[in-house]
Design a protein around this motif. Structure first.
Motif, PDB file in Angstrom:
ATOM      1  N   UNK A  24      37.317 -14.388  41.514  1.00  0.00           N
ATOM      2  CA  UNK A  24      37.823 -13.067  41.189  1.00  0.00           C
ATOM      3  C   UNK A  24      36.777 -12.049  40.842  1.00  0.00           C
ATOM      4  N   UNK A  25      35.492 -12.423  40.942  1.00  0.00           N
ATOM      5  CA  UNK A  25      34.422 -11.475  40.667  1.00  0.00           C
ATOM      6  C   UNK A  25      34.169 -10.560  41.852  1.00  0.00           C
ATOM      7  N   UNK A  26      33.348  -9.544  41.637  1.00  0.00           N
ATOM      8  CA  UNK A  26      33.035  -8.547  42.656  1.00  0.00           C
ATOM      9  C   UNK A  26      31.658  -8.827  43.253  1.00  0.00           C
ATOM     10  N   UNK A  27      31.597  -8.863  44.577  1.00  0.00           N
ATOM     11  CA  UNK A  27      30.309  -9.029  45.252  1.00  0.00           C
ATOM     12  C   UNK A  27      29.491  -7.743  45.092  1.00  0.00           C
ATOM     13  N   UNK A  28      28.233  -7.879  44.719  1.00  0.00           N
ATOM     14  CA  UNK A  28      27.357  -6.736  44.549  1.00  0.00           C
ATOM     15  C   UNK A  28      26.119  -6.874  45.422  1.00  0.00           C
ATOM     16  N   UNK A  29      25.595  -5.747  45.875  1.00  0.00           N
ATOM     17  CA  UNK A  29      24.303  -5.750  46.547  1.00  0.00           C
ATOM     18  C   UNK A  29      23.228  -6.045  45.514  1.00  0.00           C
ATOM     19  N   UNK A  30      22.015  -6.320  45.991  1.00  0.00           N
ATOM     20  CA  UNK A  30      20.918  -6.600  45.061  1.00  0.00           C
ATOM     21  C   UNK A  30      20.694  -5.421  44.120  1.00  0.00           C
ATOM     22  N   UNK A  31      20.726  -4.214  44.669  1.00  0.00           N
ATOM     23  CA  UNK A  31      20.526  -3.038  43.841  1.00  0.00           C
ATOM     24  C   UNK A  31      21.633  -2.845  42.834  1.00  0.00           C
ATOM     25  N   UNK A  32      22.874  -3.062  43.254  1.00  0.00           N
ATOM     26  CA  UNK A  32      24.004  -2.940  42.338  1.00  0.00           C
ATOM     27  C   UNK A  32      23.928  -3.982  41.227  1.00  0.00           C
ATOM     28  N   UNK A  33      23.526  -5.198  41.571  1.00  0.00           N
ATOM     29  CA  UNK A  33      23.459  -6.268  40.583  1.00  0.00           C
ATOM     30  C   UNK A  33      22.450  -5.944  39.487  1.00  0.00           C
ATOM     31  N   UNK A  34      21.291  -5.388  39.876  1.00  0.00           N
ATOM     32  CA  UNK A  34      20.279  -5.035  38.877  1.00  0.00           C
ATOM     33  C   UNK A  34      20.748  -3.854  38.035  1.00  0.00           C
ATOM     34  N   UNK A  35      21.375  -2.860  38.672  1.00  0.00           N
ATOM     35  CA  UNK A  35      21.888  -1.708  37.926  1.00  0.00           C
ATOM     36  C   UNK A  35      22.952  -2.141  36.928  1.00  0.00           C
ATOM     37  N   UNK A  36      23.829  -3.060  37.332  1.00  0.00           N
ATOM     38  CA  UNK A  36      24.854  -3.565  36.419  1.00  0.00           C
ATOM     39  C   UNK A  36      24.224  -4.345  35.271  1.00  0.00           C
ATOM     40  N   UNK A  37      23.166  -5.093  35.561  1.00  0.00           N
ATOM     41  CA  UNK A  37      22.470  -5.839  34.514  1.00  0.00           C
ATOM     42  C   UNK A  37      21.862  -4.883  33.487  1.00  0.00           C
ATOM     43  N   UNK A  38      21.276  -3.800  33.953  1.00  0.00           N
ATOM     44  CA  UNK A  38      20.700  -2.817  33.027  1.00  0.00           C
ATOM     45  C   UNK A  38      21.786  -2.211  32.138  1.00  0.00           C
ATOM     46  N   UNK A  39      22.916  -1.866  32.732  1.00  0.00           N
ATOM     47  CA  UNK A  39      24.023  -1.331  31.940  1.00  0.00           C
ATOM     48  C   UNK A  39      24.525  -2.356  30.932  1.00  0.00           C
ATOM     49  N   UNK A  40      24.603  -3.602  31.356  1.00  0.00           N
ATOM     50  CA  UNK A  40      25.097  -4.652  30.464  1.00  0.00           C
ATOM     51  C   UNK A  40      24.206  -4.793  29.237  1.00  0.00           C
ATOM     52  N   UNK A  41      22.891  -4.701  29.429  1.00  0.00           N
ATOM     53  CA  UNK A  41      21.969  -4.794  28.295  1.00  0.00           C
ATOM     54  C   UNK A  41      22.248  -3.665  27.303  1.00  0.00           C
ATOM     55  N   UNK A  42      22.442  -2.450  27.819  1.00  0.00           N
ATOM     56  CA  UNK A  42      22.725  -1.315  26.941  1.00  0.00           C
ATOM     57  C   UNK A  42      24.038  -1.525  26.188  1.00  0.00           C
ATOM     58  N   UNK A  43      25.065  -1.979  26.900  1.00  0.00           N
ATOM     59  CA  UNK A  43      26.366  -2.211  26.266  1.00  0.00           C
ATOM     60  C   UNK A  43      26.259  -3.271  25.177  1.00  0.00           C
ATOM     61  N   UNK A  44      25.591  -4.360  25.478  1.00  0.00           N
ATOM     62  CA  UNK A  44      25.465  -5.460  24.514  1.00  0.00           C
ATOM     63  C   UNK A  44      24.726  -5.002  23.266  1.00  0.00           C
ATOM     64  N   UNK A  45      23.657  -4.266  23.449  1.00  0.00           N
ATOM     65  CA  UNK A  45      22.889  -3.819  22.276  1.00  0.00           C
ATOM     66  C   UNK A  45      23.664  -2.783  21.459  1.00  0.00           C
ATOM     67  N   UNK A  46      24.457  -1.963  22.109  1.00  0.00           N
ATOM     68  CA  UNK A  46      25.312  -1.037  21.355  1.00  0.00           C
ATOM     69  C   UNK A  46      26.286  -1.813  20.468  1.00  0.00           C
ATOM     70  N   UNK A  47      26.808  -2.915  21.001  1.00  0.00           N
ATOM     71  CA  UNK A  47      27.779  -3.698  20.242  1.00  0.00           C
ATOM     72  C   UNK A  47      27.132  -4.611  19.211  1.00  0.00           C
ATOM     73  N   UNK A  48      25.810  -4.698  19.211  1.00  0.00           N
ATOM     74  CA  UNK A  48      25.075  -5.386  18.154  1.00  0.00           C
ATOM     75  C   UNK A  48      24.533  -4.396  17.120  1.00  0.00           C
ATOM     76  N   UNK A  49      24.919  -3.141  17.227  1.00  0.00           N
ATOM     77  CA  UNK A  49      24.407  -2.118  16.317  1.00  0.00           C
ATOM     78  C   UNK A  49      25.297  -1.995  15.089  1.00  0.00           C
ATOM     79  N   UNK A  50      24.817  -1.257  14.101  1.00  0.00           N
ATOM     80  CA  UNK A  50      25.577  -1.051  12.873  1.00  0.00           C
ATOM     81  C   UNK A  50      26.347   0.269  12.900  1.00  0.00           C
ATOM     82  N   UNK A  51      26.515   0.859  14.082  1.00  0.00           N
ATOM     83  CA  UNK A  51      27.275   2.095  14.187  1.00  0.00           C
ATOM     84  C   UNK A  51      28.765   1.828  13.921  1.00  0.00           C
ATOM     85  N   UNK A  52      29.446   2.876  13.521  1.00  0.00           N
ATOM     86  CA  UNK A  52      30.875   2.749  13.258  1.00  0.00           C
ATOM     87  C   UNK A  52      31.651   2.527  14.559  1.00  0.00           C
TER      88      UNK A  52
END
Length: 302
Positions: free
Chosen positions: A114-142
């Protein structure tokens, strides 16, 4: 290449196969004094247990050894839930969890689940976004927001927080993912069958150039190496298939000349025989040889 001067560590890599076998091998690795365990993450393999569920059991059954998914399959794992699961495991284990992430592969199998096939470029771009999302959710922001091409957060509440400064280690091979590692990641986790030693210099150079361009110190990035092989009593039959002396020579060279600092061993033979030989014969000899080559010893960086 040169030695980055980081502390040298050793671990054990395993597939999430039969639970009793995995548990016994992990408990053995802890008794033998190894530093960490990596669990491969291939959810589409019907014969495998779920890596993250397995990790929750293993951290609860151990006391000292550290864990990481080696590496987590991002196309089948939603980043906000990765963030929460990783932080939860860090809390449960008392700070013994690190996050390994991969951009994805085996796209037909990903699509079958059920996952989505990504091109190499899309996969790296999604990985970069995922890192940002994960670190935001590890922050002490409200609350946090992120509007991206692949992932979004709309007033999400962070938490729980990891109990230590958890690293994000990328299983990167291609030029774009290596550059991403240098810019944003805390560690790099290639595997010797897919990135053999002759290809390490170019990969290190890409990581280091990107790190310097981002104002980071290249030596702050961990360099872990998943190594597959067999410790034998006979003559060498190839890279990391041979006697203890060959293993010590190769791993020492991979530290002081090859830039790596951590070796995660995936045994090519019976684990109950190979793991003790690795921990008791190879590891202390490599530590001694590296210390001798370094003279004053490593720079203590995390």
């Amino acid at each position: 290449m040169a030695d980055y001067g980081r502390p040298v560590e050793f671990g054990y890599s395993t597939e999430p196969g039969r639970y009793d076998e995995v548990l016994n091998s992990v408990l053995l690795a802890e008794r033998l004094g190894l530093d960490l365990v990596g669990i491969q993450d291939h959810p589409y393999q019907g014969r495998f247990l779920d890596t993250w569920t397995l990790l929750s059991s293993l951290v609860a059954r151990t006391e000292r050894i550290r864990f990481f998914p080696d590496v987590s399959n991002l196309p089948l794992r939603h980043p906000p839930l990765i963030a929460k699961s990783a932080a939860t495991l860090d809390v449960i284990s008392g700070g013994r969890f690190e996050l390994g992430l991969g951009a994805g592969g085996a796209w037909e199998a990903v699509e079958a689940y059920g996952g989505v096939r990504r091109t190499a470029g899309e996969a790296v771009a999604a990985l970069e976004e995922a890192i940002e999302v994960i670190r935001l959710l590890w922050s002490e922001r409200r609350s946090v927001r992120h509007e991206g091409r692949f992932y979004s957060l709309r007033g999400a509440h962070p938490g729980p927080l990891p109990v230590h400064d958890m690293g994000i280690w990328l299983g990167a091979l291609g030029p774009r993912s290596l550059e991403l590692t240098g810019r944003l990641a805390d560690g790099w986790v290639p595997s010797s069958p897919f990135l053999p030693p002759p290809r390490l210099p170019e990969a290190h150079a890409r990581i280091d150039d990107a790190a310097r361009s981002a104002g980071r110190r290249p030596e702050a990035i961990r360099r872990l190496y998943n190594v597959n092989g067999v410790i034998t009593d006979g003559p060498g039959q190839g890279f990391l298939v041979g006697p203890v002396e060959q293993w010590v020579e190769k791993l020492t060279g991979l530290v002081v000349e090859g830039g790596m600092d951590t070796f995660v061993f995936f045994p090519g033979g019976p684990v109950d025989r190979q793991l003790p030989r690795f921990a008791e014969e190879v590891v202390p000899a490599v530590r001694e040889c590296v210390a001798r080559e370094r003279g004053d010893g490593p720079v203590a960086l995390r």
